[in-house]
Design a protein around this motif. Structure first.
Motif, short mmCIF file in Angstrom:
data_model
loop_
_atom_site.label_atom_id
_atom_site.label_comp_id
_atom_site.label_asym_id
_atom_site.label_seq_id
_atom_site.Cartn_x
_atom_site.Cartn_y
_atom_site.Cartn_z
N GLY A 77 0.80 -1.22 0.00
CA GLY A 77 0.00 0.00 0.00
C GLY A 77 0.83 1.27 0.00
O GLY A 77 0.27 2.37 -0.09
N VAL A 78 2.16 1.15 0.12
CA VAL A 78 3.03 2.33 0.06
C VAL A 78 3.21 2.70 -1.41
O VAL A 78 3.77 1.92 -2.19
N PRO A 79 2.76 3.88 -1.84
CA PRO A 79 2.80 4.22 -3.26
C PRO A 79 4.21 4.44 -3.77
O PRO A 79 5.10 4.87 -3.03
N ARG A 128 14.14 -11.63 3.76
CA ARG A 128 15.09 -11.35 2.67
C ARG A 128 14.37 -11.31 1.32
O ARG A 128 14.64 -10.44 0.49
N SER A 129 13.43 -12.22 1.12
CA SER A 129 12.68 -12.24 -0.14
C SER A 129 11.86 -10.97 -0.30
O SER A 129 11.73 -10.43 -1.41
N PHE A 130 11.29 -10.49 0.81
CA PHE A 130 10.50 -9.26 0.76
C PHE A 130 11.34 -8.09 0.25
O PHE A 130 10.93 -7.36 -0.67
N PHE A 131 12.52 -7.92 0.81
CA PHE A 131 13.36 -6.80 0.39
C PHE A 131 13.92 -7.02 -1.01
O PHE A 131 14.09 -6.06 -1.77
N GLU A 132 14.23 -8.26 -1.37
CA GLU A 132 14.75 -8.53 -2.70
C GLU A 132 13.72 -8.21 -3.78
O GLU A 132 14.08 -7.87 -4.90
N GLU A 133 12.44 -8.34 -3.43
CA GLU A 133 11.38 -8.02 -4.38
C GLU A 133 11.03 -6.53 -4.35
O GLU A 133 10.80 -5.92 -5.38
N ARG A 134 10.97 -5.96 -3.15
CA ARG A 134 10.50 -4.59 -3.01
C ARG A 134 11.53 -3.56 -3.45
O ARG A 134 11.18 -2.56 -4.10
N LEU A 135 12.81 -3.78 -3.16
CA LEU A 135 13.83 -2.78 -3.47
C LEU A 135 13.97 -2.53 -4.98
O LEU A 135 13.99 -1.37 -5.40
N PRO A 136 14.06 -3.56 -5.81
CA PRO A 136 14.13 -3.27 -7.26
C PRO A 136 12.87 -2.59 -7.78
O PRO A 136 12.94 -1.75 -8.68
N LEU A 137 11.71 -2.95 -7.22
CA LEU A 137 10.47 -2.31 -7.64
C LEU A 137 10.51 -0.82 -7.33
O LEU A 137 10.19 0.02 -8.18
N SER A 138 10.93 -0.48 -6.12
CA SER A 138 11.05 0.92 -5.75
C SER A 138 12.13 1.63 -6.55
O SER A 138 12.05 2.84 -6.78
N GLY A 139 13.12 0.86 -6.98
CA GLY A 139 14.24 1.46 -7.71
C GLY A 139 13.89 1.96 -9.09
O GLY A 139 14.74 2.55 -9.76
N GLY A 140 12.64 1.77 -9.53
CA GLY A 140 12.24 2.31 -10.82
C GLY A 140 12.45 3.80 -10.92
O GLY A 140 12.74 4.33 -12.00
N PRO A 152 24.68 9.54 -12.41
CA PRO A 152 25.63 8.95 -13.35
C PRO A 152 25.15 7.60 -13.88
O PRO A 152 24.41 6.88 -13.20
N PRO A 153 25.57 7.23 -15.09
CA PRO A 153 25.30 5.88 -15.58
C PRO A 153 25.88 4.85 -14.61
O PRO A 153 26.93 5.07 -14.00
N GLY A 154 25.19 3.75 -14.45
CA GLY A 154 25.67 2.70 -13.55
C GLY A 154 25.20 2.86 -12.12
O GLY A 154 25.50 2.02 -11.26
N THR A 155 24.44 3.92 -11.82
CA THR A 155 23.89 4.09 -10.48
C THR A 155 22.98 2.91 -10.16
O THR A 155 22.07 2.60 -10.92
N ASP A 156 23.22 2.26 -9.05
CA ASP A 156 22.51 1.04 -8.67
C ASP A 156 21.21 1.39 -7.93
O ASP A 156 21.27 1.92 -6.81
N PRO A 157 20.05 1.09 -8.51
CA PRO A 157 18.78 1.42 -7.85
C PRO A 157 18.63 0.77 -6.48
O PRO A 157 18.11 1.39 -5.55
N VAL A 158 19.07 -0.47 -6.35
CA VAL A 158 18.93 -1.17 -5.07
C VAL A 158 19.76 -0.49 -3.99
O VAL A 158 19.31 -0.33 -2.84
N GLU A 159 20.96 -0.06 -4.35
CA GLU A 159 21.81 0.63 -3.37
C GLU A 159 21.19 1.96 -2.94
O GLU A 159 21.22 2.34 -1.76
#
Length: 223
Positions: A77-79, A128-140, A152-159
């Motif tokens: 529910g967090v947009p 761990r699965s929760f964060f592995e799924e949620r972090l890339p989604l938020s990284g959009g 910069p190019p190469g900036t890691d969304p998960v980081e």
């Protein structure tokens, strides 16, 4: 400010399975609010939800599995913001996290999940699965920022997203103080500045040379 959260599971598809999930997770949510994780049991959840305890064990196996499932439902529910700038997106996301964890019951929930993960491998895997799924989604939002030339190019969304969330979990779990809007603003500003400076760029060059000057802000970033 107190934010209203949907009853867990209410946005899931219909059917008996969905109704069972909704009733069970709503019961977990209410039990956590009344007694916290220490007093949460499968039997109490079964009694409050009206679902047989055998069904709970068959589908979720343990109380930790139930709590992790609840966290996933509520976090859905967090947009995910799209304001047009990385800074705006980071601020919006940080404010949403602050609102989410402002409620004592939400803080007890994350405390319960982390505590369970430290003691039970199944809970650790679920967390761990929760964060592995949620972090890339938020990284959009970071991917969009790269396309706009804000970072910069190469900036890691998960980081980037990990860095944004870290102050909240430090505040709640380590120093055990409530989160607030000031924390949200400072976290967003710090992560935005670090991202522009290249702090989250992936590199395969090995350890950082400690004698090297820090990177300058990305030339294409907007102020």
């Amino acid at each position: 400010m107190t934010t209203a959260h949907p009853v867990p599971g209410e946005t899931r598809p219909g059917g008996r399975t969905a109704r069972t999930r909704q009733a069970v997770l709503a019961a977990v949510f209410e039990e956590l609010g009344e007694g916290g994780f220490a007093e949460l049991t499968m039997e109490k959840v079964a009694q409050r939800s009206g679902i047989h305890v055998a069904t709970l064990y068959r589908r979720w196996r343990c109380i930790e599995g139930l709590v992790c499932a609840l966290l996933t439902d509520l976090s859905d529910g967090v947009p995910l913001p799209d304001t047009g700038t990385l800074y705006g997106d980071l601020r919006a996301m940080a404010r949403s996290l602050a609102a989410f964890y402002e409620e004592p019951r939400m803080r007890r929930l994350i405390e319960a999940v982390v505590s369970a993960a430290a003691r039970h491998p199944q809970a650790a895997t679920a967390l761990r699965s929760f964060f592995e799924e949620r972090l890339p989604l938020s990284g959009g939002m970071v991917e969009r920022a790269r396309e706009r030339g804000e970072v910069p190019p190469g900036t890691d969304p998960v980081e980037v997203m990990s860095a944004l969330g870290a102050p909240f979990y430090y505040r709640m779990l380590i120093v055990r103080r409530p989160v607030d809007t000031h924390l949200a603003e400072s976290a967003a500003t710090a992560v935005w500045a670090a991202a522009r400076a290249g702090a989250y760029v992936k590199t395969d060059s090995g350890p950082v040379d400690e004698t090297t000057d820090p990177p300058t802000p990305h030339a294409g970033a907007t102020s």
